[in-house]
Write a protein that holds these residues in place. Structure first.
Motif, PDB file in Angstrom:
ATOM      1  N   ALA A 101      32.277   5.067  -0.117  1.00 23.66           N
ATOM      2  CA  ALA A 101      33.041   4.951   1.135  1.00 23.66           C
ATOM      3  C   ALA A 101      33.505   3.507   1.343  1.00 23.66           C
TER       4      ALA A 101
ATOM      5  N   GLY B 201      31.141  15.354  -0.362  1.00 21.40           N
ATOM      6  CA  GLY B 201      31.792  15.192   0.932  1.00 21.40           C
ATOM      7  C   GLY B 201      31.421  13.840   1.512  1.00 21.40           C
ATOM      8  N   ILE B 202      31.754  13.648   2.779  1.00 23.29           N
ATOM      9  CA  ILE B 202      31.561  12.346   3.397  1.00 23.29           C
ATOM     10  C   ILE B 202      30.079  11.930   3.394  1.00 23.29           C
ATOM     11  N   GLN B 203      29.177  12.893   3.570  1.00 25.60           N
ATOM     12  CA  GLN B 203      27.745  12.543   3.585  1.00 25.60           C
ATOM     13  C   GLN B 203      27.302  11.960   2.251  1.00 25.60           C
ATOM     14  N   ILE B 204      27.891  12.463   1.172  1.00 29.97           N
ATOM     15  CA  ILE B 204      27.555  11.965  -0.167  1.00 29.97           C
ATOM     16  C   ILE B 204      28.200  10.589  -0.364  1.00 29.97           C
TER      17      ILE B 204
ATOM     18  N   THR C 161      21.592  10.802  -4.327  1.00 23.61           N
ATOM     19  CA  THR C 161      22.169  12.152  -4.251  1.00 23.61           C
ATOM     20  C   THR C 161      21.965  12.952  -5.535  1.00 23.61           C
TER      21      THR C 161
ATOM     22  N   SER D 204      28.926   8.309   1.634  1.00 22.45           N
ATOM     23  CA  SER D 204      28.305   7.233   2.404  1.00 22.45           C
ATOM     24  C   SER D 204      27.258   6.483   1.597  1.00 22.45           C
ATOM     25  N   ARG D 205      26.684   7.142   0.586  1.00 26.15           N
ATOM     26  CA  ARG D 205      25.566   6.545  -0.156  1.00 26.15           C
ATOM     27  C   ARG D 205      25.802   6.497  -1.655  1.00 26.15           C
TER      28      ARG D 205
ATOM     29  N   GLU E 274      37.044  21.337  -2.215  1.00 28.18           N
ATOM     30  CA  GLU E 274      36.124  20.209  -2.054  1.00 28.18           C
ATOM     31  C   GLU E 274      34.776  20.601  -2.632  1.00 28.18           C
ATOM     32  N   MET E 275      33.934  19.588  -2.847  1.00 31.08           N
ATOM     33  CA  MET E 275      32.514  19.830  -3.041  1.00 31.08           C
ATOM     34  C   MET E 275      32.189  20.782  -4.188  1.00 31.08           C
TER      35      MET E 275
ATOM     36  N   THR F 207      37.048   9.307  -3.737  1.00 37.31           N
ATOM     37  CA  THR F 207      37.182  10.214  -2.593  1.00 37.31           C
ATOM     38  C   THR F 207      36.860  11.662  -2.967  1.00 37.31           C
TER      39      THR F 207
ATOM     40  N   ARG G 251      37.331  25.417  -5.818  1.00 34.31           N
ATOM     41  CA  ARG G 251      37.647  25.311  -4.394  1.00 34.31           C
ATOM     42  C   ARG G 251      38.233  23.932  -4.123  1.00 34.31           C
TER      43      ARG G 251
END
Ligand SMILES: Cc1cc2nc3c(=O)[nH]c(=O)nc-3n(C[C@H](O)[C@H](O)[C@H](O)COP(=O)(O)OP(=O)(O)OC[C@H]3O[C@@H](n4cnc5c(N)ncnc54)[C@H](O)[C@@H]3O)c2cc1C
Ligand code: FES
Ligand code: FES
Lengths: 161, 290
Positions: free
Chosen positions: B77, B101-104, B32, B106-107, B189-190, B97, B187
């Motif tokens: 994750a 986000g979740i896509q990041i 990432t 995961s890896r 998130e992210m 956490t 903000r």
């Protein structure tokens, strides 16, 4: 200079396939340009928008941040693998019913990401859905309809289950 | 992206051999950071060494003493889904956490966040607060060093050519201690931290005095900071606002931030103070529950 291409064997939407790609090609490029699966979209190409979301070995991730060669021995699910033949997935049905898309560029990514959520947690609340989808950007809808569609699909799944 | 070789060693020895082949390398964990940097031309290397097929980097487990050894490439994750880690080391969950986000998640992994060595890396102040060390491996053997000694500048670290991060080691935590990590972003998130802070507090047997403390602040200097003066200001004091304010002053004094699009120097110094106090309050709550 001839391009060096690697041979990759993978399971794509449940089917064992193989393909050739250059090591520098992302999984997103491989899906779209080598395999003709253009349902997975390119938005930012840098990990921020989620338009390229795919499920890799059971976890949702951005195909623009994965190399095609990394798919060796892996299992990949794209938007093309979400419906069962002609039968739409409850998420796809709910996105249509709730008009959860306008231009549609973000939609495959949202549906794939939401599918990963509902596969893991069939009954997420609204906060959970919004949090899970924080990595998916939409410039058109304002998100409310998308969140409503995901919640509706989770209810629909419960009824059919 | 310019043409590149891809190697996927199945063992540490294979990885060390790949590092000796005369080519310039980067490691590919979650990708990432590195895939985006290579594509945008911010970095150039001859080969990417995928470290996700090396068993030592892909597993984690509790040590006999009660510490946690985390393989450098275990995705976030997997860490935050582990109920026992969440119970015993909630500060690790605070940071894991928050990365993307979740896509990041995961890896992406600790090894990548540390290896990328960004000043704002979110897992680093949390890990420094917990007293984490790194085990670095090379053909010559392994060495262990405190995480705070790893970074030398933005994107730079002490890793020698031929060396990689094998594990991130969280030592057994002191009795009656608690740790907390958080960050400020514009903000929810992210986003990249404007300032991030990790803090750990350890109480004495009576629960009336602070027996030990560690404070780490990120995004306010070329590298994440371990602010020993903040810890020193707390030891021996009664846990509470007065002591926390003194630690926050020490953290703010150590901060050497720059002004950029995310925040000004003044805002970052202010945030350092505010986030330090708040992190200490939450660490205290956790210490009292421990
Ligand atoms: C959309 C988005 C959001 C993000 N949000 C955040 C955030 O909120 N907070 C944050 O801190 N970061 C964030 N990041 C940055 C990135 O996700 C993290 O730094 C992540 O932890 C990197 O891990 P990775 O496994 O993907 O690393 P990779 O990209 O695979 O590697 C990163 C670097 O580490 C080196 N490396 C990897 N493994 C090792 C090893 N075993 N030994 C030595 N060096 C190694 C590589 O050579 C490379 O230089 C974000 C990135 C994106 C794209
Ligand atoms: S195209 Fe991959 S995250 Fe935007
Ligand atoms: S519908 Fe256009 S970006 Fe979401």
């Amino acid at each position: 200079m001839p391009m060096r291409r690697s041979h990759v064997q993978t399971t794509l939407n449940g089917e064992e396939i193989d393909f050739l790609c250059e090591p520098r090609q992302s999984l997103l490029e491989v899906l779209r340009d080598e395999l003709g699966l253009t349902g997975t979209k390119e938005g930012c190409n840098n990990g921020n928008c989620g338009a390229c979301s795919v499920i890799l070995n059971g976890r949702v991730t951005n195909a623009c941040c994965v190399l095609g060669v990394e798919a060796e021995g892996a299992s990949v699910v794209t938007i093309e693998g979400v419906a069962e033949g002609d039968r739409l997935h409850p998420l796809q049905q709910a996105f249509l019913e709730e008009a959860a898309l306008q231009c549609g560029v973000c939609t495959p990514g949202f549906i794939v990401a939401a599918k990963a959520l509902l596969d893991a947690e069939p009954n997420p609340d609204e906060g959970r859905v919004r949090h899970w989808l924080a990595g998916n950007l939409c410039r058109c809808t304002g998100y409310d309809k998308i969140v409503r569609a995901v919640l509706k699909a989770s209810d629909a799944q419960e009824v059919t289950a | 992206m310019k043409e590149i070789d891809y190697l996927a060693p199945a063992s540490l020895d294979e990885a060390y051999a790949a590092l000796q082949n005369g080519k310039t390398s980067a490691f590919l964990a979650g990708g990432t950071d590195i895939i985006v940097q290579l594509r945008e031309g911010r970095k150039q290397v001859d080969q990417l060494i995928d470290v996700k097929h090396i068993p030592e980097l892909m597993r984690y487990g509790w040590t006999d003493g009660g510490g946690l050894a985390i393989g450098a490439s275990v995705p976030f994750a997997e860490i935050y889904e582990d109920a026992e880690i969440a119970r015993r080391l909630p500060c690790l969950i605070d940071c894991a956490t928050l990365v993307g986000g979740i896509q990041i998640q995961s890896r992406a992994c600790f090894g990548g966040n540390i290896g990328n060595s960004g000043p704002a890396a979110d897992t680093v102040p949390a890990l420094i607060a917990l007293g984490a060390t790194l085990t670095l491996g090379s053909r010559e053997g392994t060495r262990e060093l405190p995480l705070e000694a790893f970074f030398t500048g933005p994107g730079q670290n002490v890793l020698a050519p031929g060396e990689l991060i094998v594990t991130v080691n969280v030592p057994p935590q002191p009795a009656r201690s608690g740790a907390f990590f958080h960050r400020f972003i514009p903000r929810n998130e992210m986003d990249i931290a404007v300032v991030n802070v990790g803090a750990r507090l350890e109480l004495d047997a009576a629960g009336e005095r602070i027996a030990g403390a560690r404070v780490s602040v990120g995004a306010v200097a070329p590298t994440p900071l371990f602010v020993e003066e903040a810890g020193a200001a707390l030891v021996g004091q009664a846990p509470g606002e007065e002591a926390f304010a003194r630690a926050a002053d020490a953290a703010a004094a150590a901060a050497r931030p720059i002004t950029d699009m995310r925040g000004s120097i003044a805002q970052r110094v202010h945030l350092t103070r505010v986030l330090t106090v708040r992190a200490l309050r939450r660490a205290l709550e956790r210490a009292r529950e421990a």
